[in-house]
Design a protein around this motif. Structure first.
Motif, PDB file in Angstrom:
ATOM      1  N   LEU A  36       0.778  -1.308   0.166  1.00 53.21           N
ATOM      2  CA  LEU A  36       0.000   0.134  -0.102  1.00 53.21           C
ATOM      3  C   LEU A  36       0.878   1.326  -0.120  1.00 53.21           C
ATOM      4  N   ASP A  37       1.990   1.308   0.610  1.00 53.28           N
ATOM      5  CA  ASP A  37       2.980   2.533   0.561  1.00 53.28           C
ATOM      6  C   ASP A  37       3.147   2.648  -0.692  1.00 53.28           C
ATOM      7  N   ARG A  38       3.557   1.857  -1.709  1.00 52.04           N
ATOM      8  CA  ARG A  38       3.928   1.857  -2.946  1.00 52.04           C
ATOM      9  C   ARG A  38       2.741   2.596  -3.804  1.00 52.04           C
ATOM     10  N   PHE A  39       1.457   1.951  -3.434  1.00 52.79           N
ATOM     11  CA  PHE A  39       0.454   2.528  -4.128  1.00 52.79           C
ATOM     12  C   PHE A  39       0.302   4.054  -3.896  1.00 52.79           C
ATOM     13  N   ILE A  40       0.085   4.348  -2.681  1.00 53.44           N
ATOM     14  CA  ILE A  40      -0.166   5.339  -1.910  1.00 53.44           C
ATOM     15  C   ILE A  40       0.939   6.772  -2.571  1.00 53.44           C
ATOM     16  N   GLN A  41       2.180   6.155  -2.719  1.00 58.88           N
ATOM     17  CA  GLN A  41       3.149   7.147  -3.495  1.00 58.88           C
ATOM     18  C   GLN A  41       2.927   7.468  -4.906  1.00 58.88           C
ATOM     19  N   ALA A  42       2.500   6.399  -5.538  1.00 58.86           N
ATOM     20  CA  ALA A  42       2.283   6.255  -6.979  1.00 58.86           C
ATOM     21  C   ALA A  42       1.036   7.095  -7.228  1.00 58.86           C
ATOM     22  N   LEU A  43      -0.125   7.019  -6.521  1.00 59.58           N
ATOM     23  CA  LEU A  43      -1.135   7.864  -6.583  1.00 59.58           C
ATOM     24  C   LEU A  43      -1.135   9.286  -6.285  1.00 59.58           C
ATOM     25  N   THR A  44      -0.423   9.552  -5.114  1.00 59.93           N
ATOM     26  CA  THR A  44      -0.076  10.916  -4.888  1.00 59.93           C
ATOM     27  C   THR A  44       0.965  11.807  -5.764  1.00 59.93           C
ATOM     28  N   ASP A  45       1.746  10.869  -6.480  1.00 63.33           N
ATOM     29  CA  ASP A  45       2.478  11.553  -7.459  1.00 63.33           C
ATOM     30  C   ASP A  45       1.732  11.677  -8.673  1.00 63.33           C
ATOM     31  N   ALA A  46       0.616  10.905  -9.011  1.00 59.21           N
ATOM     32  CA  ALA A  46      -0.347  11.119  -9.855  1.00 59.21           C
ATOM     33  C   ALA A  46      -1.130  12.535  -9.911  1.00 59.21           C
ATOM     34  N   LEU A  93      -6.697  -0.464   7.331  1.00 62.81           N
ATOM     35  CA  LEU A  93      -6.107   0.890   6.631  1.00 62.81           C
ATOM     36  C   LEU A  93      -5.836   1.720   7.902  1.00 62.81           C
ATOM     37  N   ALA A  94      -4.437   2.097   8.097  1.00 64.45           N
ATOM     38  CA  ALA A  94      -4.323   3.075   9.196  1.00 64.45           C
ATOM     39  C   ALA A  94      -4.737   4.284   8.964  1.00 64.45           C
ATOM     40  N   ARG A  95      -5.335   5.031  10.061  1.00 64.29           N
ATOM     41  CA  ARG A  95      -5.555   6.413  10.035  1.00 64.29           C
ATOM     42  C   ARG A  95      -4.528   7.143   9.494  1.00 64.29           C
ATOM     43  N   ALA A  96      -3.315   6.964   9.695  1.00 64.88           N
ATOM     44  CA  ALA A  96      -2.141   7.801   9.011  1.00 64.88           C
ATOM     45  C   ALA A  96      -2.315   7.740   7.535  1.00 64.88           C
ATOM     46  N   ASP A  97      -2.478   6.406   7.192  1.00 63.38           N
ATOM     47  CA  ASP A  97      -2.626   6.113   5.697  1.00 63.38           C
ATOM     48  C   ASP A  97      -3.588   6.850   5.325  1.00 63.38           C
ATOM     49  N   ARG A  98      -4.846   6.945   5.636  1.00 61.45           N
ATOM     50  CA  ARG A  98      -5.742   7.521   5.203  1.00 61.45           C
ATOM     51  C   ARG A  98      -5.660   8.987   5.064  1.00 61.45           C
ATOM     52  N   GLU A  99      -4.953   9.568   5.974  1.00 55.22           N
ATOM     53  CA  GLU A  99      -4.662  11.045   5.923  1.00 55.22           C
ATOM     54  C   GLU A  99      -3.588  11.223   4.915  1.00 55.22           C
ATOM     55  N   ARG A 100      -2.789  10.340   4.838  1.00 54.61           N
ATOM     56  CA  ARG A 100      -1.733  10.591   3.495  1.00 54.61           C
ATOM     57  C   ARG A 100      -2.471  10.655   2.317  1.00 54.61           C
ATOM     58  N   LEU A 101      -3.438   9.846   1.916  1.00 56.44           N
ATOM     59  CA  LEU A 101      -4.086   9.790   0.645  1.00 56.44           C
ATOM     60  C   LEU A 101      -5.054  11.119   0.543  1.00 56.44           C
ATOM     61  N   ARG A 102      -5.619  11.433   1.552  1.00 56.72           N
ATOM     62  CA  ARG A 102      -6.326  12.795   1.310  1.00 56.72           C
ATOM     63  C   ARG A 102      -5.521  14.242   1.357  1.00 56.72           C
ATOM     64  N   ALA A 103      -4.491  13.973   2.227  1.00 60.36           N
ATOM     65  CA  ALA A 103      -3.573  15.122   2.087  1.00 60.36           C
ATOM     66  C   ALA A 103      -2.863  15.149   0.683  1.00 60.36           C
ATOM     67  N   GLY A 104      -2.770  13.975   0.077  1.00 59.76           N
ATOM     68  CA  GLY A 104      -2.073  14.108  -1.176  1.00 59.76           C
ATOM     69  C   GLY A 104      -3.010  14.311  -2.426  1.00 59.76           C
ATOM     70  N   GLY A 105      -4.280  14.613  -2.169  1.00 62.81           N
ATOM     71  CA  GLY A 105      -5.229  14.718  -3.322  1.00 62.81           C
ATOM     72  C   GLY A 105      -5.946  13.723  -3.644  1.00 62.81           C
TER      73      GLY A 105
END
Length: 371
Positions: free
Chosen positions: A50-60, A79-91
């Motif tokens: 999931l870390d790799r997907f989060i990075q790829a999605l936020t880069d996109a 799905l950890a709360r921190a990862d949810r925030e990473r996704l939302r903060a990344g757009g």
């Protein structure tokens, strides 16, 4: 509203077996996206994948890509709360399907079990995998899970996009632009089939129609073997008229041990009818694929009582000699790693195993009576 899709020609499809094959290709497709990414997954768990997907999605998102992610409210519980925030903060626009609430009672059982990635609306990935380490990197016993995904291009991608857009509207209240028509790029005939709980069961109906008309073979891989009466009857009838009927099911490694035991209640009559049953040994078999003569169906649906009763599911049906050959090879390789259960062996199993199977079968029937 019921949503059915017609057969479409001019598609291209390729089979990808196990996470070390499909995850890199999915990530590469995300990295190449230039306009939109639509993701819909049941199981989403924090970890290395999931870390790799989060990075790829936020880069996109930084490239100007419109990224939307639909996660099931139960399947995404790890799905950890921190990862949810990473996704939302990344757009990334993140929406949950049917979040768990005590006040919903049995409505909490309704789940989105589909697994879908749409890239710029011209390429799709569909199958049975989640965004979780269990499919590639986990060191737990029975891992990595044995799973398949397909990469699809052509007119059928438009239907998959329509399927996604409808659920996004239902969950978020936001209407997405209708997908554009896709050009023909290959020679595969394909159709999208779905399950929407008891409301719509096209995947089951399509499978039954194929089994009832089968001439040579019915080969099925499924993770959770709790088939409906109509499916069991169709399999027995096909075997009795000389069709080669084979079932590859999960063996000793499973994430639902009660299903493993409850499913055994169906073995005797199937074996006596001539159905061959194989239990996969090396790790957890999570793949869902049916091969009837030259027809292939694969996707998220296990054809078990629970999937057909409560879930949203999505499969693709394919008529294409190349994919048929790939699926035939996959199943043959998997059978070599199975223990075949014979009728004679099954009749000699000890009483305590029979008792355990009976208890779990009765409990599974009680669960299915929940309204």
């Amino acid at each position: 509203m019921r949503q059915r899709f017609e057969w479409r020609g001019g598609n291209r499809v390729s089979l990808m077996v196990d996470g070390e094959c499909f995850f890199p290709q999915m990530l590469e497709a995300i990295e190449q996206a230039h306009s939109s990414l639509r993701l819909e997954f049941y199981m989403v768990s924090s970890g290395k994948i999931l870390d790799r997907f989060i990075q790829a999605l936020t880069d996109a998102v930084l490239r100007g890509v419109d990224v939307r992610l639909l996660i099931d409210g139960f399947g995404g519980r790890h799905l950890a709360r921190a990862d949810r925030e990473r996704l939302r903060a990344g757009g990334v626009q993140l929406v949950l399907y049917n979040p768990l609430q005590l006040s919903k009672w049995t409505r909490n059982f309704a789940r989105d079990h589909r697994k879908l990635l749409l890239v710029d609306e011209h390429k799709a990935f569909i199958g049975g995998a989640g965004l979780a380490d269990e499919y590639w990197l986990s060191q737990r016993t029975g891992c990595p899970w044995h799973e398949i995904m397909c990469e699809v291009q052509g007119p059928v991608v438009e239907d998959l996009a329509c399927l996604y857009n409808r659920l996004w509207l239902r969950c978020s209240g936001q209407a997405l632009s209708p997908p554009s028509a896709q050009p023909e790029v290959g020679d595969a005939r394909m159709r999208v089939t779905t399950v929407q709980g008891l409301y719509q069961q096209d995947i089951k109906v399509a499978f039954l129609n194929q089994v009832n008309g089968a001439r040579h073979r019915v080969w099925l891989e499924t993770a959770y073997f709790l088939p409906s009466l109509s499916i069991r009857t169709a399999l027995r009838r096909a075997a009795r008229r000389g069709v080669d009927v084979r079932m590859i099911v999960a063996g000793p490694y499973t994430d639902q041990f009660w299903v493993y035991h409850a499913s055994k209640r169906y073995y005797r009559r199937l074996l006596n009818a001539g159905v061959r049953i194989y239990e996969y040994q090396p790790r957890f078999l999570h793949a869902k694929v049916g091969l009837v003569d030259d027809w292939v169906s694969l996707g998220s649906c296990n054809l078990d009582h629970w999937n057909l009763r409560w879930n949203l599911e999505a499969n693709i049906e394919v008529e294409n000699p190349e994919l048929t050959a790939q699926v035939e090879q996959l199943i043959n390789v998997d059978m070599e790693q199975c223990h075949e259960v014979t009728a004679e062996e099954w009749s000699r199993r000890p009483w305590y195993r029979k008792a355990k199977e009976l208890v779990w079968a009765l409990l599974s029937q009680l669960v299915l009576k929940i309204r």
